[in-house]
Design a protein around this motif. Structure first.
Motif, PDB file in Angstrom:
ATOM      1  N   LEU A  23       0.818  -1.215   0.000  1.00 12.87           N
ATOM      2  CA  LEU A  23       0.000   0.000   0.000  1.00 12.87           C
ATOM      3  C   LEU A  23       0.855   1.270   0.000  1.00 12.87           C
ATOM      4  O   LEU A  23       0.688   2.172   0.824  1.00 12.87           O
ATOM      5  N   ARG A  24       1.808   1.291  -0.957  1.00 23.55           N
ATOM      6  CA  ARG A  24       2.681   2.457  -1.121  1.00 23.55           C
ATOM      7  C   ARG A  24       2.607   2.952  -2.549  1.00 23.55           C
ATOM      8  O   ARG A  24       2.334   2.201  -3.472  1.00 23.55           O
ATOM      9  N   GLU A  25       2.907   4.210  -2.704  1.00 23.68           N
ATOM     10  CA  GLU A  25       2.961   4.822  -4.024  1.00 23.68           C
ATOM     11  C   GLU A  25       4.307   5.519  -4.180  1.00 23.68           C
ATOM     12  O   GLU A  25       4.747   6.232  -3.280  1.00 23.68           O
ATOM     13  N   THR A  26       4.966   5.294  -5.301  1.00 24.74           N
ATOM     14  CA  THR A  26       6.254   5.923  -5.577  1.00 24.74           C
ATOM     15  C   THR A  26       6.166   6.663  -6.905  1.00 24.74           C
ATOM     16  O   THR A  26       5.652   6.119  -7.881  1.00 24.74           O
ATOM     17  N   ASN A  27       6.673   7.876  -6.923  1.00 25.49           N
ATOM     18  CA  ASN A  27       6.717   8.673  -8.140  1.00 25.49           C
ATOM     19  C   ASN A  27       8.163   8.804  -8.602  1.00 25.49           C
ATOM     20  O   ASN A  27       9.033   9.166  -7.810  1.00 25.49           O
ATOM     21  N   LEU A  28       8.417   8.518  -9.865  1.00 27.96           N
ATOM     22  CA  LEU A  28       9.748   8.606 -10.452  1.00 27.96           C
ATOM     23  C   LEU A  28       9.738   9.685 -11.519  1.00 27.96           C
ATOM     24  O   LEU A  28       8.722   9.908 -12.178  1.00 27.96           O
ATOM     25  N   SER A  29      10.878  10.320 -11.721  1.00 26.65           N
ATOM     26  CA  SER A  29      10.993  11.282 -12.811  1.00 26.65           C
ATOM     27  C   SER A  29      12.429  11.311 -13.309  1.00 26.65           C
ATOM     28  O   SER A  29      13.356  10.941 -12.599  1.00 26.65           O
ATOM     29  N   GLY A  30      12.589  11.757 -14.547  1.00 24.39           N
ATOM     30  CA  GLY A  30      13.916  11.864 -15.111  1.00 24.39           C
ATOM     31  C   GLY A  30      13.882  12.514 -16.479  1.00 24.39           C
ATOM     32  O   GLY A  30      12.819  12.653 -17.095  1.00 24.39           O
ATOM     33  N   TYR A  31      15.036  12.919 -16.942  1.00 25.77           N
ATOM     34  CA  TYR A  31      15.143  13.494 -18.276  1.00 25.77           C
ATOM     35  C   TYR A  31      16.594  13.414 -18.739  1.00 25.77           C
ATOM     36  O   TYR A  31      17.508  13.193 -17.935  1.00 25.77           O
ATOM     37  N   TYR A  32      16.795  13.566 -20.039  1.00 21.13           N
ATOM     38  CA  TYR A  32      18.147  13.724 -20.558  1.00 21.13           C
ATOM     39  C   TYR A  32      18.126  14.647 -21.762  1.00 21.13           C
ATOM     40  O   TYR A  32      17.125  14.780 -22.457  1.00 21.13           O
ATOM     41  N   LEU A  33      19.251  15.309 -21.971  1.00 23.66           N
ATOM     42  CA  LEU A  33      19.484  16.191 -23.105  1.00 23.66           C
ATOM     43  C   LEU A  33      20.792  15.735 -23.742  1.00 23.66           C
ATOM     44  O   LEU A  33      21.781  15.541 -23.028  1.00 23.66           O
ATOM     45  N   GLN A  34      20.811  15.558 -25.044  1.00 23.90           N
ATOM     46  CA  GLN A  34      22.011  15.074 -25.717  1.00 23.90           C
ATOM     47  C   GLN A  34      22.191  15.834 -27.025  1.00 23.90           C
ATOM     48  O   GLN A  34      21.230  16.044 -27.767  1.00 23.90           O
ATOM     49  N   ALA A  35      23.429  16.250 -27.292  1.00 23.02           N
ATOM     50  CA  ALA A  35      23.743  16.953 -28.532  1.00 23.02           C
ATOM     51  C   ALA A  35      25.047  16.410 -29.090  1.00 23.02           C
ATOM     52  O   ALA A  35      25.949  16.040 -28.334  1.00 23.02           O
ATOM     53  N   GLY A  36      25.128  16.351 -30.405  1.00 25.42           N
ATOM     54  CA  GLY A  36      26.346  15.895 -31.066  1.00 25.42           C
ATOM     55  C   GLY A  36      26.643  16.764 -32.273  1.00 25.42           C
ATOM     56  O   GLY A  36      25.751  17.448 -32.802  1.00 25.42           O
ATOM     57  N   TYR A  37      27.898  16.730 -32.704  1.00 22.53           N
ATOM     58  CA  TYR A  37      28.282  17.527 -33.872  1.00 22.53           C
ATOM     59  C   TYR A  37      29.373  16.817 -34.653  1.00 22.53           C
ATOM     60  O   TYR A  37      30.354  16.351 -34.069  1.00 22.53           O
ATOM     61  N   LEU A  38      29.182  16.727 -35.969  1.00 20.49           N
ATOM     62  CA  LEU A  38      30.206  16.217 -36.878  1.00 20.49           C
ATOM     63  C   LEU A  38      31.074  17.413 -37.256  1.00 20.49           C
ATOM     64  O   LEU A  38      30.713  18.223 -38.118  1.00 20.49           O
TER      65      LEU A  38
END
Length: 117
Positions: A23-38
């Motif tokens: 009887l528990r509730e867990t909230n997760l969150s996350g993000y990522y940002l990625q950039a590349g260049y030739l």
């Protein structure tokens, strides 16, 4: 997204877990940002198949507790045959902050060869 040698991608995640047994509730969150260049797009002396990339990611394993994981990465990708055959070398710094363990910093070096058919 790719434009004139520049690539960008990002994601945001939210997840709610309902534990019906405890009887528990867990909230997760996350993000990522990625950039590349030739870089050969700007400098002719730079090898054409070599990309430089950077990534930042953040993950909160439980939004109701003081904890999070930050990742900062610098990577170099050598493309033999597009994204289907590439060699990646990266160095990452991870910062983990939790209530019970405090702060933990880790530096990681990785080499990976991706081959897809």
């Amino acid at each position: 997204m790719v434009y004139q040698g520049f690539s960008w991608q990002s994601e945001i995640h939210w997840k709610k877990i309902e534990d019906r047994i405890n009887l528990r509730e867990t909230n997760l969150s996350g993000y990522y940002l990625q950039a590349g260049y030739l870089v050969h797009q700007t400098f002719s002396w730079w090898p054409k198949p070599l990309e430089i990339a950077a990534r930042y990611a953040n993950y909160t394993p439980n939004t109701q507790a003081e904890s999070n994981l930050d990742e900062m990465t610098l990577a170099f990708n050598w493309f033999f045959k597009g994204h289907r055959n590439k060699l990646t070398m990266e160095i990452s710094e991870f910062d983990l902050i939790t209530e019970d363990l405090g702060t933990k910093d880790e530096l990681r070096f990785r080499i990976q060869w991706d081959i897809s058919i």
